[in-house]
Design an enzyme around this catalytic site. Structure first.
Site, PDB file in Angstrom:
ATOM      1  CG  ASP A  53      -1.686  -1.166   1.531  1.00  0.00           C
ATOM      2  OD1 ASP A  53      -1.579  -2.140   0.772  1.00  0.00           O
ATOM      3  OD2 ASP A  53      -2.426  -1.152   2.524  1.00  0.00           O
ATOM      4  CD1 TRP A  77       2.572  -7.705   3.346  1.00  0.00           C
ATOM      5  CD2 TRP A  77       2.694  -9.216   4.987  1.00  0.00           C
ATOM      6  NE1 TRP A  77       1.982  -7.158   4.466  1.00  0.00           N
ATOM      7  CE2 TRP A  77       2.045  -8.070   5.484  1.00  0.00           C
ATOM      8  CE3 TRP A  77       2.895 -10.295   5.852  1.00  0.00           C
ATOM      9  CZ2 TRP A  77       1.569  -7.969   6.795  1.00  0.00           C
ATOM     10  CZ3 TRP A  77       2.427 -10.196   7.165  1.00  0.00           C
ATOM     11  CH2 TRP A  77       1.774  -9.055   7.626  1.00  0.00           C
TER      12      TRP A  77
HETATM   13  C1  LIG Z   1      12.090 -10.505   8.548  1.00  0.00           C
HETATM   14  O1  LIG Z   1      13.365 -10.044   8.907  1.00  0.00           O
HETATM   15  C2  LIG Z   1      14.250 -11.017   9.406  1.00  0.00           C
HETATM   16  C3  LIG Z   1      15.562 -10.329   9.716  1.00  0.00           C
HETATM   17  O2  LIG Z   1      15.384  -9.392  10.718  1.00  0.00           O
HETATM   18  C4  LIG Z   1      14.464 -12.123   8.381  1.00  0.00           C
HETATM   19  O3  LIG Z   1      15.257 -13.141   8.949  1.00  0.00           O
HETATM   20  C5  LIG Z   1      13.127 -12.679   7.939  1.00  0.00           C
HETATM   21  O4  LIG Z   1      13.321 -13.596   6.897  1.00  0.00           O
HETATM   22  C6  LIG Z   1      12.231 -11.583   7.470  1.00  0.00           C
HETATM   23  N1  LIG Z   1      10.932 -12.087   7.109  1.00  0.00           N
HETATM   24  C7  LIG Z   1      10.438 -11.959   5.868  1.00  0.00           C
HETATM   25  C8  LIG Z   1       9.106 -12.570   5.637  1.00  0.00           C
HETATM   26  O5  LIG Z   1      10.987 -11.342   4.988  1.00  0.00           O
END
Ligand SMILES: *[C@@H]1O[C@H](CO)[C@@H](O)[C@H](O)[C@H]1NC(C)=O
Ligand SMILES: *[C@@H]1O[C@H](CO)[C@@H](O)[C@H](O)[C@H]1NC(C)=O
Ligand SMILES: *[C@@H]1O[C@H](CO)[C@@H](O)[C@H](O)[C@H]1NC(C)=O
Ligand SMILES: *[C@@H]1O[C@H](CO)[C@@H](O)[C@H](O)[C@H]1NC(C)=O
Ligand SMILES: *[C@@H]1O[C@H](CO)[C@@H](O)[C@H](O)[C@H]1NC(C)=O
Ligand SMILES: *[C@@H]1O[C@H](CO)[C@@H](O)[C@H](O)[C@H]1NC(C)=O
Length: 571
Positions: A53, A77
């Site tokens: 968004d 996401w």
């Molecule tokens: C969210 O961020 C963390 C790192 O802080 C990472 O390991 C993880 O894969 C991320 N999740 C997504 C869905 O991108």
């Protein structure tokens, strides 16, 4: 003092642009590891990762701002933060540091969508939804750290957060996306929040004297038992005479109010009279009426948000255009999602619907041009528009028809235009149509996206159908090829039928009837990429027609660069 301020600003920008060069090189290196035929050239995208968004768009001290739902760590996401970019013309962008990251108990599971409101003293504030430690949705407030900084690079979350929590009876997972606030006649602020009650759409209304303490009003601004949950409500006035936009708080004669809400992958809107004393909203035709439902766009266009651009006296609309490929494709590309071209939006002359048109600044990117006038196009023929880059183009075409009485008869009055376009796709020949453009076409035409019209006769009137047919857009089986359709409310006996289509590698954004209906599609051709892509005008009806005028331009690449000076970490 004035001069000194100006000097500092200039030095700052010089610094910014040196960084920009370096960052641009770096981004280029990162993305060039995979081939990127679907990367757009003049639509806004961050250099990589997931975007959805648009949030809090505004014009502040000479600078346009767009924030957006962003995952700093991946192409899908997650870890939702507020990305932030600025522009002087709504076309070329500098991506700044992330404005809001999920790092407080009240937003640790995501800084979800929200809006900016500009106070009478000119200073902005952001209201946004946080997903708290329990993943409950709450509303939060943030202010710029330094209101003298036109780039608004840093934001400070209010110590009062969360300022709103789900009221009794409201599901804590269905309470989000505060609108831009407006001021009523009593000097109090109003804001609506998207929600649901008994699985039906609801725009909860709150009032506040100080923007910090909010009280829920006894009835919602509006609700519907014909829809599911509402996301991303937008509520604003439009003028009943002329195309000029109005400030969200404008109270005056000759206005109507628009309520837009997002559900089931589309942005629907209604028009009505709003009383700023009683907060009563009397709608002309409600959502999901048997006479049809108005949508900003009949293709891919979701979670939009508008803002008033006081500088150019217009209302500007932004929207998220999602992907139609798979998650594994997105991981391979390293990105997902883009923003529509910002559109000016105003009320049609008859007051029955809104009209949209790309902001005029887009013309700055037009370069090589081809032009034709009064060219006949016989039934069952096509001709190629050559001499421009067909994968990165802006096309405007106007058709003039005769022999309207030969048009096919439309038997029913209430027909879903999308179903009609699917039944009568581009390869089904007719009488008055199909005629229009074949974009992102391969040389042998095995791949093409057809944006076209058909005219039908019904009783004493005519109906003009506009379709975007993606069925043959790609040899790849696995990508989404849904056909989209809309009716254009115009009388082909007196008006010509026009089409403007913005073609940008994997996006086809079309405006029919001078903006009466818009259809945005995403396509992933295998053959019709880069220099291989071709552009045609076609007429597969039996009746010949006249192309009154056709102009097509190659488009320059917009400058969209990133400067990331602080790397913030999510706890
Ligand atoms: C969210 O961020 C963390 C790192 O802080 C990472 O390991 C993880 O894969 C991320 N999740 C997504 C869905 O991108
Ligand atoms: C606030 O921004 C202005 C304009 O960019 C700048 O001159 C000033 O130094 C900033 N103040 C602080 C405290 O950073
Ligand atoms: C749905 O809402 C309409 C208008 O608000 C109302 O007249 C009608 O009774 C409602 N229907 C149901 C089943 O609740
Ligand atoms: C177009 O529609 C016709 C008739 O509904 C159908 O037979 C045909 O398969 C469709 N063509 C494409 C490419 O979808
Ligand atoms: C137009 O009709 C011809 C002949 O029936 C067909 O081969 C062609 O695919 C049609 N064009 C489109 C865009 O479907
Ligand atoms: C294709 O995308 C549309 C939204 O544009 C969605 O409604 C539809 O379910 C998708 N189709 C498939 C097969 O995923």
């Amino acid at each position: 003092m004035e001069f000194f301020g100006f000097l500092v600003l200039c030095l700052c920008y010089m610094l910014v642009f040196i960084r920009v060069e370096v960052a641009a090189l770096r981004n280029h290196a990162a993305l060039s590891e995979v081939s990127q035929p679907y990367r757009t050239a003049f639509h806004f995208q961050p250099s990589k990762n997931w975007m959805n968004d648009p949030n809090g768009p505004m014009y502040y001290k000479g600078v346009y701002h767009i924030f957006y739902q962003y995952n700093p760590y991946g192409a899908l996401w997650g870890n939702i933060s507020w990305g932030h970019a600025i522009s002087y013309d709504l076309i070329n962008w500098v991506n700044l540091d992330i404005a809001l990251i999920p790092n407080e108990p009240y937003d640790i599971n995501g800084c979800f969508s929200g809006s900016a409101t500009i106070f009478p003293n000119g200073e902005p504030a952001i209201l946004y939804t946080g997903a708290d430690t329990n993943k409950h949705q709450v509303q939060n407030l943030a202010f710029p750290k330094n209101v003298s900084d036109p780039l608004l690079t840093e934001w400070v979350k209010s110590s009062l957060n969360p300022i709103l929590s789900p009221p009794e009876g409201i599901d804590a997972m269905s309470y989000r996306d505060p609108s831009t606030a407006w001021m009523g006649q009593d000097g109090q602020w109003r804001v609506v929040i998207g929600s649901e009650l008994d699985h039906h759409g609801l725009a909860i209304l709150y009032k506040s004297k100080d923007f910090r303490h909010w009280i829920r009003t006894s009835s919602p601004l509006h609700s519907s038992n014909k829809t599911i949950m509402w996301e991303c409500p937008d509520f604003y006035p439009v003028s009943t005479n002329g195309k000029n936009g109005l400030d969200t708080s404008a109270i005056q004669k000759n206005i109507k109010h628009v309520l837009k809400v997002s559900f089931k992958t589309h942005d629907y809107y209604i028009l009505g009279k709003y009383d700023p004393k009683s907060d009563k909203y009397d709608v002309d035709i409600d959502f999901m009426d048997s006479r049809g439902s108005l949508q900003y766009d009949y293709g891919r266009f979701y979670a939009s948000k508008s803002f008033y651009d006081g500088h150019k006296k217009r209302r500007v609309l932004w929207s998220w255009i999602n992907e139609g490929d798979s998650e594994s494709d997105d991981n391979k590309k390293g990105w997902s999602g883009l923003q529509s071209i910002p559109r000016s939006i105003w009320l049609s002359e008859n007051g029955d619907q809104l009209v949209q048109w790309p902001v005029k600044e887009l013309k700055k990117l037009r370069k090589r041009k081809v032009h034709y006038k009064n060219k006949e196009l016989k039934g069952g023929s096509l001709f190629q528009i050559s001499g421009i880059t067909a994968s990165q183009a802006d096309v405007e075409i106007t058709f003039s028809l005769s022999n309207l009485n030969e048009a096919e008869v439309l038997t029913s009055d209430v027909i879903d235009p999308q179903i009609l376009c699917t039944q009568k796709n581009a390869s089904v020949s007719g009488s008055q149509g199909p005629f229009g453009l074949l974009v992102l076409a391969s040389k042998d035409l095995t791949e093409h996206t057809a944006v076209f019209f058909r005219v039908f006769r019904s009783a004493n009137s005519f109906r003009v159908l506009m379709c975007s047919d993606q069925k043959r857009s790609s040899l790849r089986q696995e990508v989404n090829k849904t056909i989209y359709g809309a009716f254009l409310v115009l009388d082909p006996r007196h008006e010509k039928i026009s089409l403007r289509t913005l073609i940008d590698h994997s996006i086809v954004e079309s405006f029919g009837g001078d903006g009466l209906a818009c259809i945005t599609a995403r396509v992933y051709p295998k053959l019709a990429i880069e220099e291989q892509a071709q552009l045609y005008v076609f007429n597969n009806g039996s009746q010949s027609l006249i192309i009154s005028s056709l102009s097509a331009w190659s488009m320059k690449k917009a400058q969209i660069v990133s400067i990331g000076k602080r790397r913030k970490h999510i706890k």
